[in-house]
Scaffold this active site. Structure first.
Site, mmCIF file in Angstrom:
data_model
loop_
_atom_site.group_PDB
_atom_site.id
_atom_site.type_symbol
_atom_site.label_atom_id
_atom_site.label_comp_id
_atom_site.label_asym_id
_atom_site.label_seq_id
_atom_site.Cartn_x
_atom_site.Cartn_y
_atom_site.Cartn_z
ATOM 1 N N CYS A 81 -24.775 -2.621 1.833
ATOM 2 C CA CYS A 81 -24.322 -2.382 0.469
ATOM 3 C C CYS A 81 -23.368 -1.198 0.471
ATOM 4 C CB CYS A 81 -25.494 -2.122 -0.471
ATOM 5 S SG CYS A 81 -26.460 -0.655 -0.026
ATOM 6 N N CYS A 84 -24.305 2.420 1.574
ATOM 7 C CA CYS A 84 -24.406 2.780 2.995
ATOM 8 C C CYS A 84 -23.225 3.636 3.437
ATOM 9 C CB CYS A 84 -24.474 1.519 3.855
ATOM 10 S SG CYS A 84 -25.970 0.530 3.631
ATOM 11 N N ASP A 491 16.568 -2.677 -5.510
ATOM 12 C CA ASP A 491 17.754 -2.195 -4.821
ATOM 13 C C ASP A 491 18.598 -3.405 -4.420
ATOM 14 O OD1 ASP A 491 19.437 -0.317 -3.536
ATOM 15 O OD2 ASP A 491 18.483 -0.756 -1.619
ATOM 16 N N ASP A 682 14.410 -0.441 0.171
ATOM 17 C CA ASP A 682 14.366 -0.548 1.627
ATOM 18 C C ASP A 682 13.465 0.501 2.266
ATOM 19 O OD1 ASP A 682 15.802 1.781 1.474
ATOM 20 O OD2 ASP A 682 17.644 0.980 2.329
ATOM 21 N N ASP A 686 15.541 4.851 -0.835
ATOM 22 C CA ASP A 686 14.865 4.760 -2.124
ATOM 23 C C ASP A 686 13.501 5.438 -2.127
ATOM 24 O OD1 ASP A 686 16.922 3.135 -3.297
ATOM 25 O OD2 ASP A 686 16.167 1.480 -2.088
#
Length: 785
Positions: A81, A84, A491, A682, A686
C-alpha cells in the site's frame, strides 16, 4: 552474501546484469546483480570498479565540499500500500551513509542517495529485509527477476489462502444450516478444531506479510494500512481460538475462521490484481524504452571483426548490424540501405528508411539489409538512456497531492482504530456476542486501500499509454495540468516545421577554409535544427571540411549558445565569431538570410533554408481546434517566414521576431488573463517560456532527454500524440474522480452497516477487496487508449 567481485568486473548494463544474475548464489532472495557490497565500509573514495558495477543504475554527484555520493535507482518488492513508502524511507534514512531515500508508491521504485564509502547496498537491503521488503537495481534483467519472484510469492500465498478457505467453508457450513440442538456438541467441537487447524497456515503463510508489515510500521512510529488489517485478523483469530478451546468461556461459542480465511483470500486477490496491473505497466514502460543487444559486431583496428558487449563501444567505433538485430548505440549510417523500427522509441509505427548519412537510435530494430554504422553516442549519452532516465524521473516523483494524502493517512488510520474500539465498547453493552465481529468488520471495511490507489493507478496507466505514443512525462501530475489546457502556444522551427530544414542558398558559393572551420565548429556545438541542417550541408560539400570534433574545435574558447540569437565563440587569435540571426551576428537587417556567420561583426557567410511543415502538423492543429482550443504560433524568426508557416498550418494568431524575453512576457500576459497555457518548443531557446507555462512539451530531438526541464518530451516528433494526450488527460481526471467517488461511497455505505452489526467480517472483506479491484480495473481502461 553476494559473490565477491572479480578483479576486473564487467560494466553494468542489461547484458552484464544477466550474466551476474546467472553467477549469483541460488538463494531465492539473492539480489540479481553484484551492486556495492563491493568494498568494505570505510574504504577510500569510490573506485572505478565500483563505478562500473553501479553504472547501469547509479549517477555520481558531488556536494559543496567536493565529496562524491551515489544516487541509485532501485526497484522495490514487498510493498502492499502507499503507506509502505514512508516506512521504507524512514528505515533507510535511519541507516548510516544514507543521505536521502525517496519511494514512488505507484511504481514501487526507490531513489537512494548514499555514500558507498560508509555503507553497502547489501547492508541497506538487509535493513529492509527485516521489515519484509527487498530491492534490486532498476535494470531490465534484475527488474524482471524481481517481478517474477514477487509474482510467484503472491500466487503461492493466494493459492494457500483460497484453497484452505474452501475447506474451512465446508467445515463451517453445517453450523449455519443446523437447527439449534441438532448438532451434537462433540461434532461441533470437532468442526471448530478442524477450522482452526486449516486457518493456521493462512495466518502464518498467507497473512504473514500483513503482520510483519504492521509490526514494522508500529515499531517505526507509523500507522499504515496493514495495522487495522492485521489487528482485525488477529482479534478474530484470538476470539475464535478462545471459543474453540472453551465454548462456554468469555469469548463465547462463535468462531470466525471462515471470515478470516475469506477476508485474507479476498485481500490477497485484490492485491494480486494490483500487482499484475503494476507489472504490466512496468513491462509496457520497459518496452517503450526499448533495449540493446547482448553482443555487437565491431571492426578491429586491423580491419577484422569481433563480438563485444555494447558497454565496450566508444564514439567513432564502426559496427555492423544485421537484419533483425537491435542497434546498440546512437550512430550514423556509413554504408547500407535498410529500414528501422523506431516505434518503441518514438511512437512512430511505420518503418523508417535509412541510408548513408542518416541517424539511427540505440534500441531501434534493423528490419532488412545489413548496416555499417559509425557510433556517435554510447551508454548514458544515448537517446534510449535518456528515455529511461526521464521515465524513471516521472514515476519516481511523488506529486504534491499524493504527499498530502500520505500526511493525512496516519490521522485517518488513527481515527479508524478509535472508531473500531468505540464500536466494540458500545456493543459490549448492547450485545456482547457481537462486539468482536462488529469491531473486526469496522477495521476491515475502513481500510483505505481503494482510496490510496485512486489517483496513482490512473496516472500510471495513462502515462504508459502516452509513452507508447511517444510522449514521455517527466512528472506524473502533468496529466492534471494537461486536462485544464485551453490555449496551445507553439514554436515554429523544429516544432511545427521539420526538425532539419534544407539549405537552399549559400553566400559565397564556396567558403574559405577559415570561415568553413568556424561555421562547423560553432554549428557542431548546438542541436538547434538550423545548426544541424548547416552541419549536414557542409559535411556533404565536395570540398574537404574539418570535423567539428577535430583539432580545430579544441583551439576555440568560450563557445556558448545564446537562446533566440545563436552561437558565439572565440578562436585561438582572440577574435569573436558569431553564428546566428543577421541582426545579432553582424547588425544586418536582411530577412532573406536565416543564418549569418560573422567575425568581429563583419559578415563572412550567410545561408537560407527552406522549411516545410512537420508531417501531421496541420492535422494536429485542426484537431486542437476541434477540441475547442485556441492555437498561437510564437517564433523568434522573421515575420514573413512565420506568417508563411502559420498559413500552412492553419493558425490565425502568430507573432514573429520574438526574443525569449518577449515569449516569456507574452505567455505571462496570457496567464494573467486566466488562460491555461500549453507551450510546445524545442527545449533549448524556449527554456524560459517552457518553465513558465502551466504545462510544457519539448521536442525530443532538440533536447537532452536526460536533463530536460519540460513536463513532457515528444520523442517521436508527431504532434498528433499531443492531440491524443489532451482528451486522455481529461479522461484520466474523470477516472480519478470516479475512483475517489467510489471509494467514498463504499465507506459511506459500509461503515454504518458495520457499526450496526449488519455487515459480517467476511462480507466486509469481500467489499474491501471488490472496491480495490474496481478501482484498479477502472484505471486499467486508460492503458488501452
Amino acid at each position: 552474501m553476494l559473490p565477491a567481485p572479480a578483479a576486473a568486473a564487467p560494466a553494468a548494463g542489461p547484458g552484464a546484469a544477466a550474466r551476474l544474475l546467472s553467477e549469483s548464489e541460488p538463494d531465492a532472495r539473492a539480489i540479481p546483480v553484484d551492486p556495492a557490497g563491493l568494498r568494505a565500509p570505510g574504504d577510500a573514495s569510490p573506485t572505478s570498479g565500483t563505478d562500473q558495477r553501479l553504472a547501469g543504475f547509479t549517477e555520481w554527484k558531488s556536494d559543496v565540499s567536493g565529496a562524491r555520493h551515489a544516487c541509485s535507482r532501485l526497484l522495490l518488492s514487498g510493498m502492499h500500500c502507499a503507506s509502505c513508502a514512508g516506512l521504507i524511507e524512514s528505515l533507510l534514512q535511519a541507516q548510516p551513509g544514507v543521505r536521502l531515500a525517496q519511494v514512488s508508491p505507484a511504481t514501487q521504485r526507490l531513489t537512494l542517495d548514499w555514500h558507498p564509502e560508509t555503507t553497502t547496498l547489501d547492508a541497506l537491503r538487509a535493513a529492509l529485509a527485516s521489515a519484509g521488503y527487498d530491492f534490486a537495481p532498476d535494470l531490465a534483467a534484475p527488474a524482471r527477476e524481481l517481478r517474477r519472484r514477487e509474482h510467484r510469492q503472491a500466487v503461492w500465498r493466494l493459492f494457500v489462502a483460497g484453497f484452505l478457505m474452501m475447506q474451512v467453508m465446508m467445515l463451517a457450513w453445517p453450523s449455519y444450516v443446523a437447527a439449534p440442538g441438532e448438532m451434537p456438541d462433540d461434532q461441533a467441537a470437532l468442526l471448530r478444531w478442524g477450522q482452526w487447524v486449516l486457518t493456521l497456515p493462512v495466518m502464518l503463510l498467507s497473512a504473514g506479510p500483513f503482520f510483519k508489515a504492521a509490526w514494522t510500521q508500529l515499531r517505526g512510529g507509523r500507522l499504515g494500512m496493514d495495522v487495522p488489517v492485521s489487528l482485525g485478523i488477529a482479534v478474530a483469530f484470538i476470539a475464535g481460538s478462545g471459543a474453540t478451546l472453551d465454548p462456554g468461556g468469555v469469548f463465547g461459542h462463535e468462531v470466525y475462521f471462515d471470515s478470516i480465511t475469506m477476508f485474507v483470500s479476498f485481500l490477497l486477490g485484490a492485491r494480486y490484481l494490483e500487482l499484475r496491473a503494476r507489472h504490466r505497466a512496468a513491462e509496457a514502460l520497459e518496452e517503450a524504452a526499448g533495449g540493446v543487444p547482448e553482443q555487437v559486431e565491431r571492426r578491429r583496428a586491423d580491419g577484422g571483426w569481433e563480438w563485444v558487449d555494447p558497454e565496450r563501444l566508444t564514439p567513432r567505433d564502426l559496427v555492423r548490424v544485421a537484419a533483425g538485430q537491435r542497434v546498440p548505440a546512437d550512430a550514423v549510417v556509413e554504408q547500407g540501405d535498410s529500414a528501422t523500427d523506431e516505434s518503441l522509441l518514438t511512437g512512430e509505427s511505420r518503418a523508417v528508411r535509412k541510408s548513408a548519412g542518416d541517424e539511427v537510435l540505440a534500441g531501434s530494430v534493423n528490419l532488412s539489409g545489413a548496416l555499417l554504422l559509425r557510433v556517435r553516442h554510447v551508454g548514458e549519452d544515448t537517446r534510449l538512456a535518456g528515455i529511461r532516465q526521464l521515465m524513471t524521473q516521472a514515476f519516481q516523483d511523488r506529486p504534491e497531492s499524493l504527499r498530502a494524502a500520505d500526511r493525512v493517512a496516519g490521522w485517518f488510520l488513527a481515527a479508524v482504530l478509535v472508531l473500531a474500539g468505540g464500536a466494540a465498547l458500545a456493543w459490549l453493552f448492547i450485545d456482547p456476542s457481537k462486539a468482536i465481529a462488529v469491531s473486526v468488520s469496522v477495521l476491515i471495511v475502513t481500510c483505505p486501500c481503494a482510496l490510496s490507489l485512486a489517483a496513482p493507478a490512473a496516472w500510471v496507466s495513462a502515462a504508459g499509454a502516452l509513452a507508447r505514443r511517444g510522449l514521455l512525462l517527466s512528472r506524473l501530475d502533468a496529466i492534471e495540468s494537461l486536462a485544464d489546457v485551453d490555449l496551445i502556444v507553439t514554436d515554429k522551427t523544429g516544432t511545427l516545421t521539420d526538425a532539419t530544414p534544407r539549405m537552399s542558398r549559400q553566400w559565397p558559393a564556396s567558403l574559405d577554409t577559415e570561415a568553413l572551420a568556424a561555421a562547423m565548429t560553432l554549428a557542431g556545438g548546438s542541436r538547434h535544427p538550423m545548426s544541424r541542417a548547416l552541419m549536414a550541408s557542409l559535411e556533404r560539400a565536395d570540398e574537404p571540411a574539418p570535423r567539428a570534433d577535430g583539432p580545430t574545435s579544441t583551439r576555440w574558447r568560450a563557445i556558448e549558445e545564446i537562446g533566440g540569437r545563436g552561437l558565439q565563440g572565440m578562436d585561438e587569435q582572440g577574435r569573436t565569431w558569431r553564428l546566428g540571426s543577421a541582426a545579432w551576428a553582424s547588425g544586418g537587417r536582411s530577412d532573406d538570410a536565416q543564418l549569418v556567420l560573422a567575425c568581429e561583426g563583419v559578415e563572412r557567410a550567410s545561408w537560407q533554408f527552406v522549411e516545410a511543415l512537420r508531417e501531421g502538423a496541420r492535422e494536429a492543429v485542426s484537431v486542437w481546434r476541434d477540441q475547442r482550443l485556441d492555437v498561437e504560433l510564437l517564433s523568434g524568426d522573421a515575420p514573413p517566414r512565420v506568417a508563411r508557416i502559420a498559413a500552412l498550418a492553419g493558425i490565425d494568431r502568430w507573432r514573429g521576431a520574438a526574443t525569449p524575453e518577449d515569449k516569456l512576457s507574452h505567455v505571462a500576459t496570457l496567464q494573467a488573463l486566466g488562460r491555461r497555457v500549453l507551450m510546445i518548443g524545442d527545449g533549448i531557446n524556449d527554456a524560459p517560456v517552457l518553465a513558465r507555462a502551466q504545462v510544457s512539451i519539448a521536442m525530443g530531438q532538440g533536447a537532452d532527454l536526460a536533463k530536460a526541464r519540460a513536463d513532457a518530451l515528444l520523442v517521436g516528433g508527431r504532434l498528433d500524440a499531443v492531440a491524443a494526450a489532451l482528451p486522455l488527460a481529461r479522461r484520466t481526471r474523470r477516472v480519478v474522480r470516479q475512483n475517489l467517488a467510489w471509494a467514498a461511497l463504499y465507506n459511506a455505505v459500509c461503515v454504518p452497516l458495520a457499526l450496526l452489526g449488519w455487515l459480517p467480517p467476511w462480507a466486509a472483506g469481500l467489499g474491501m477487496a471488490l472496491s480495490s479491484a474496481w478501482v484498479i480495473a477502472n484505471a486499467a481502461r486508460l492503458g488501452k487508449s
